[in-house]
Design a protein around this motif. Structure first.
Motif, PDB file in Angstrom:
ATOM      1  N   PRO A 135       3.922 -39.384  47.746  1.00 26.23           N
ATOM      2  CA  PRO A 135       3.316 -38.932  49.008  1.00 26.23           C
ATOM      3  C   PRO A 135       3.444 -39.984  50.098  1.00 26.23           C
ATOM      4  O   PRO A 135       3.556 -41.185  49.824  1.00 26.23           O
ATOM      5  CB  PRO A 135       1.847 -38.743  48.613  1.00 26.23           C
ATOM      6  CG  PRO A 135       1.625 -39.737  47.511  1.00 26.23           C
ATOM      7  CD  PRO A 135       2.927 -39.777  46.754  1.00 26.23           C
ATOM      8  N   LYS A 136       3.449 -39.526  51.332  1.00 29.79           N
ATOM      9  CA  LYS A 136       3.469 -40.451  52.460  1.00 29.79           C
ATOM     10  C   LYS A 136       2.114 -41.151  52.560  1.00 29.79           C
ATOM     11  O   LYS A 136       1.069 -40.517  52.442  1.00 29.79           O
ATOM     12  CB  LYS A 136       3.777 -39.709  53.761  1.00 29.79           C
ATOM     13  CG  LYS A 136       5.185 -39.150  53.817  1.00 29.79           C
ATOM     14  CD  LYS A 136       5.477 -38.531  55.164  1.00 29.79           C
ATOM     15  CE  LYS A 136       6.863 -37.874  55.197  1.00 29.79           C
ATOM     16  NZ  LYS A 136       7.939 -38.843  54.935  1.00 29.79           N
ATOM     17  N   ALA A 137       2.140 -42.449  52.741  1.00 28.61           N
ATOM     18  CA  ALA A 137       0.918 -43.239  52.878  1.00 28.61           C
ATOM     19  C   ALA A 137       0.997 -44.040  54.164  1.00 28.61           C
ATOM     20  O   ALA A 137       2.036 -44.634  54.475  1.00 28.61           O
ATOM     21  CB  ALA A 137       0.755 -44.167  51.681  1.00 28.61           C
ATOM     22  N   TYR A 141      -2.414 -56.712  54.899  1.00 32.00           N
ATOM     23  CA  TYR A 141      -1.491 -57.843  55.013  1.00 32.00           C
ATOM     24  C   TYR A 141      -0.132 -57.517  54.397  1.00 32.00           C
ATOM     25  O   TYR A 141       0.917 -57.846  54.958  1.00 32.00           O
ATOM     26  CB  TYR A 141      -2.102 -59.083  54.348  1.00 32.00           C
ATOM     27  CG  TYR A 141      -1.267 -60.328  54.509  1.00 32.00           C
ATOM     28  CD1 TYR A 141      -1.109 -60.925  55.759  1.00 32.00           C
ATOM     29  CD2 TYR A 141      -0.615 -60.892  53.416  1.00 32.00           C
ATOM     30  CE1 TYR A 141      -0.325 -62.061  55.916  1.00 32.00           C
ATOM     31  CE2 TYR A 141       0.179 -62.030  53.569  1.00 32.00           C
ATOM     32  CZ  TYR A 141       0.319 -62.603  54.813  1.00 32.00           C
ATOM     33  OH  TYR A 141       1.093 -63.722  54.978  1.00 32.00           O
ATOM     34  N   LEU A 142      -0.144 -56.854  53.242  1.00 35.70           N
ATOM     35  CA  LEU A 142       1.119 -56.469  52.606  1.00 35.70           C
ATOM     36  C   LEU A 142       1.941 -55.551  53.514  1.00 35.70           C
ATOM     37  O   LEU A 142       3.163 -55.727  53.652  1.00 35.70           O
ATOM     38  CB  LEU A 142       0.838 -55.763  51.276  1.00 35.70           C
ATOM     39  CG  LEU A 142       0.548 -56.664  50.073  1.00 35.70           C
ATOM     40  CD1 LEU A 142       0.022 -55.830  48.909  1.00 35.70           C
ATOM     41  CD2 LEU A 142       1.805 -57.417  49.661  1.00 35.70           C
ATOM     42  N   VAL A 143       1.285 -54.571  54.106  1.00 29.90           N
ATOM     43  CA  VAL A 143       2.006 -53.636  54.980  1.00 29.90           C
ATOM     44  C   VAL A 143       2.557 -54.368  56.200  1.00 29.90           C
ATOM     45  O   VAL A 143       3.703 -54.135  56.623  1.00 29.90           O
ATOM     46  CB  VAL A 143       1.065 -52.478  55.389  1.00 29.90           C
ATOM     47  CG1 VAL A 143       1.729 -51.608  56.463  1.00 29.90           C
ATOM     48  CG2 VAL A 143       0.707 -51.627  54.181  1.00 29.90           C
ATOM     49  N   THR A 183       1.448 -49.018  41.915  1.00 30.04           N
ATOM     50  CA  THR A 183       1.290 -49.056  43.374  1.00 30.04           C
ATOM     51  C   THR A 183       1.416 -50.457  43.931  1.00 30.04           C
ATOM     52  O   THR A 183       1.885 -50.658  45.049  1.00 30.04           O
ATOM     53  CB  THR A 183      -0.077 -48.471  43.780  1.00 30.04           C
ATOM     54  OG1 THR A 183      -1.099 -49.138  43.027  1.00 30.04           O
ATOM     55  CG2 THR A 183      -0.145 -46.990  43.526  1.00 30.04           C
ATOM     56  N   VAL A 184       0.966 -51.455  43.161  1.00 33.81           N
ATOM     57  CA  VAL A 184       1.059 -52.856  43.585  1.00 33.81           C
ATOM     58  C   VAL A 184       1.611 -53.654  42.419  1.00 33.81           C
ATOM     59  O   VAL A 184       1.067 -53.607  41.318  1.00 33.81           O
ATOM     60  CB  VAL A 184      -0.315 -53.427  44.002  1.00 33.81           C
ATOM     61  CG1 VAL A 184      -0.148 -54.850  44.522  1.00 33.81           C
ATOM     62  CG2 VAL A 184      -0.968 -52.559  45.067  1.00 33.81           C
ATOM     63  N   MET A 216       4.266 -44.692  46.276  1.00 34.60           N
ATOM     64  CA  MET A 216       3.919 -44.054  47.546  1.00 34.60           C
ATOM     65  C   MET A 216       4.990 -44.361  48.575  1.00 34.60           C
ATOM     66  O   MET A 216       5.641 -45.407  48.513  1.00 34.60           O
ATOM     67  CB  MET A 216       2.541 -44.536  48.028  1.00 34.60           C
ATOM     68  CG  MET A 216       1.392 -43.991  47.214  1.00 34.60           C
ATOM     69  SD  MET A 216      -0.228 -44.405  47.888  1.00 34.60           S
ATOM     70  CE  MET A 216      -0.484 -46.005  47.186  1.00 34.60           C
ATOM     71  N   ASP A 217       5.175 -43.441  49.495  1.00 35.35           N
ATOM     72  CA  ASP A 217       6.168 -43.588  50.564  1.00 35.35           C
ATOM     73  C   ASP A 217       5.447 -44.203  51.766  1.00 35.35           C
ATOM     74  O   ASP A 217       4.831 -43.504  52.567  1.00 35.35           O
ATOM     75  CB  ASP A 217       6.744 -42.206  50.907  1.00 35.35           C
ATOM     76  CG  ASP A 217       7.781 -42.281  52.014  1.00 35.35           C
ATOM     77  OD1 ASP A 217       8.183 -43.402  52.377  1.00 35.35           O
ATOM     78  OD2 ASP A 217       8.163 -41.210  52.520  1.00 35.35           O
ATOM     79  N   TRP A 218       5.531 -45.536  51.873  1.00 34.30           N
ATOM     80  CA  TRP A 218       4.765 -46.249  52.898  1.00 34.30           C
ATOM     81  C   TRP A 218       5.380 -46.074  54.285  1.00 34.30           C
ATOM     82  O   TRP A 218       6.560 -46.338  54.491  1.00 34.30           O
ATOM     83  CB  TRP A 218       4.677 -47.729  52.550  1.00 34.30           C
ATOM     84  CG  TRP A 218       3.780 -47.962  51.373  1.00 34.30           C
ATOM     85  CD1 TRP A 218       4.145 -48.147  50.081  1.00 34.30           C
ATOM     86  CD2 TRP A 218       2.353 -47.985  51.400  1.00 34.30           C
ATOM     87  NE1 TRP A 218       3.037 -48.285  49.282  1.00 34.30           N
ATOM     88  CE2 TRP A 218       1.918 -48.193  50.061  1.00 34.30           C
ATOM     89  CE3 TRP A 218       1.385 -47.858  52.397  1.00 34.30           C
ATOM     90  CZ2 TRP A 218       0.579 -48.280  49.703  1.00 34.30           C
ATOM     91  CZ3 TRP A 218       0.053 -47.942  52.051  1.00 34.30           C
ATOM     92  CH2 TRP A 218      -0.352 -48.148  50.734  1.00 34.30           C
TER      93      TRP A 218
END
Length: 535
Positions: free
Chosen positions: A404-406, A435-437, A482-483, A496-498
């Motif tokens: 899914p888009k996140a 911070y990761l994003v 996820t991480v 997830m589709d970031w």
């Protein structure tokens, strides 16, 4: 009875039994059984009560206490044995009503209900009268309302849970949800039963389309479901259902795997396996689905509710064959199920698959059954036709479930949306995710620790602090993938589709991660201020 008073009563009973004070021990056990707060306490009382010699328990003074303790602990065989010693004892009539209703002997139950019941067993008789009416299609709602009068605590919570079960069976979703919410409140002193009520509340919210309510109920249930909880698997399965409805396959797959791992009964294992296979089918993971089908076929089928397990596996196998273009093999498998006595939801899936067989073979066949035909639905019913079976006349091609888009919104208080669902995060976990994003999905552990202000102290201490936050973020995002943390690098996985984050404009830089005061937040705001100086 409070939990402290209950513990004190158990201690006193142990002393009475140790001193062989049988008559006071019988009296104390009977009093405690009447006021028991939870199933766990009832089992503890039962194990203690069995230390009283059988000849004392079976004596005239012991039968009533024995009946109460056996009833509360769910020891039906022991209750039947006690009742068989005095078939016509009026002081045990309420328990006899319970027993014959459980065994489906309704004519005998009606005869017993026509006779007076001692006051402290009237609620028991009223409860099982309501169960009988529900089975016979009578006014079970009115009977349950009458049975609830004057009840509180666990006894009231159990009845609300039962009413919710029957409401769900009649597709009275809103009423089921209301009763389960009341059950959760009434079962505060019974953690295991409250866990089950919360899990069922999550399911009721799912059926009503209340995803936020489902998430909140399941999060509370997960916190209550300790490692040895018999309902841990159910909670994981409900979390999988929620993820599947949000088209979040990685989270659903992980939840169903955990449901399978923590299952304590054959029924829970069967349900988890079936939903895991469905998730793999919806995701287009054919080899994995085939492997899980083989493993699921070897699961033992013991409980009465498991009788359709192999039928469900046949339906899932046929769905896989249809996706692989093996319509003739699927048709043979499906036709072998037509004469079986299937529940309505299973029959609906069978009709849907037969309709798809006809479509693939280019033959006139039955129309696909409408979802509205179902009196009650599992959450995945609405996904089965939508994701598995295309409608070429409408130009609809089959597409597997994809990540899914996140997107994270940093233009104010941090918010994460996965699809159309907002995922609650803790303070440190949302800081790490933000911070990761910002760093493009990957950063060194050293940089992450500094960005969050976790870098003070010895290196080992810093590592432990950061590892704890990473673990918590994985839990809140719903699956380990996820991480990822490997070789001193922390990065977002492909579950997830970031999407690019939503950032405030430079002139509103002070809104960045509003309310969170991490070092990286202050640095970002300062940098924006330099690029957009005030007049």
């Amino acid at each position: 009875m409070s939990l402290a008073a209950e513990q004190q009563a158990l201690t006193q009973l142990r002393h009475l039994i140790a001193g062989e004070y049988w008559e006071p021990a019988l009296k104390a056990a009977g009093v405690m059984a009447r006021r028991i707060s939870s199933q766990e306490r009832a089992r503890e009382l039962w194990n203690l009560f069995r230390q009283i010699p059988p000849q004392v328990r079976d004596g005239p003074a012991g039968r009533l206490a024995a009946a109460w303790v056996a009833f509360r602990a769910g020891e039906e065989a022991e209750l039947q044995r006690v009742l068989s010693q005095t078939p016509d004892a009026p002081e045990l009539r309420g328990f006899r009503v319970a027993l014959v209703v459980r065994q489906g002997r309704y004519a005998e139950a009606e005869q017993l209900l026509a006779q007076p019941t001692v006051p402290d067993q009237q609620a028991i008789a009223a409860r099982y009268r309501a169960q009988m009416l529900a089975a016979q299609g009578g006014d079970w709602q009115g009977a349950y309302a009458e049975a609830m009068r004057g009840l509180s605590g666990r006894d009231l919570g159990v009845l609300h849970t039962e009413v919710a079960y029957y409401c769900a069976g009649y597709n009275l979703t809103e009423q089921a949800r209301d009763h389960l919410a009341q059950a959760v409140q009434a079962l505060r002193s019974a953690p295991q039963e409250q866990t089950l009520a919360l899990a069922n509340l999550g399911m009721a919210c799912l059926s009503a389309g209340d995803f936020r309510g489902a998430y909140q109920a399941l999060q509370k249930a997960s916190a209550l479901a300790q490692q040895n909880s018999p309902y841990r698997s159910i909670v994981w399965r409900m979390q999988g259902d929620l993820a599947l409805l949000h088209r979040w396959p990685a989270r659903a797959r992980y939840a169903y795997h955990e449901a399978l791992r923590t299952a304590l009964t054959g029924h829970d294992r069967s349900m988890a396996a079936e939903n895991l296979i469905l998730t793999l089918l919806l995701s287009g993971e054919w080899d994995e689905a085939r492997s899980e089908l083989i493993a699921a076929a070897e699961l033992p089928v013991n409980a009465p509710q498991d009788t359709e397990h192999h039928t469900v596996l046949d339906l899932l196998q046929a769905a896989l064959q249809l996706r692989l273009g093996q319509s003739e093999a699927a048709e043979r498998r499906l036709l072998s199920l037509q004469d079986k006595d299937l529940s309505q939801p299973r029959r609906w899936v069978l009709d849907l698959l037969l309709s798809e067989v006809a479509r693939q073979q280019g033959q006139p066949g039955p129309d696909a059954p409408a979802l509205e035909q179902l009196q009650w639905q599992w959450p995945w019913h609405q996904l089965f036709p939508e994701m598995c079976f295309p409608e070429p006349e409408k130009g609809t091609a089959w597409k597997p479930l994809t990540p899914p888009k996140a997107q994270i919104n940093l233009a104010g208080p941090v918010q994460l949306k996965v699809g159309d669902f907002e995922v609650p995060l803790g303070r440190k976990t949302r800081g790490l995710l933000a911070y990761l994003v910002l760093e493009g999905g990957s950063t060194s552990a050293e940089s992450a620790a500094g960005a969050l202000g976790l870098d003070e102290g010895a290196a080992r201490t810093v590592q432990k602090r950061l590892s704890k936050v990473v673990t918590q973020l994985r839990q809140q995002l719903g699956s380990p993938g996820t991480v990822q943390s490997v070789g001193g690098v922390i990065k977002l996985g492909a579950d997830m589709d970031w999407q690019p984050p939503i950032l405030p404009p430079p002139e509103r830089a002070e809104r960045f991660c509003q309310g969170d005061f991490f070092p990286f937040v202050n640095s970002w705001i300062e940098q924006q201020s330099l690029s957009f100086p005030e007049d």
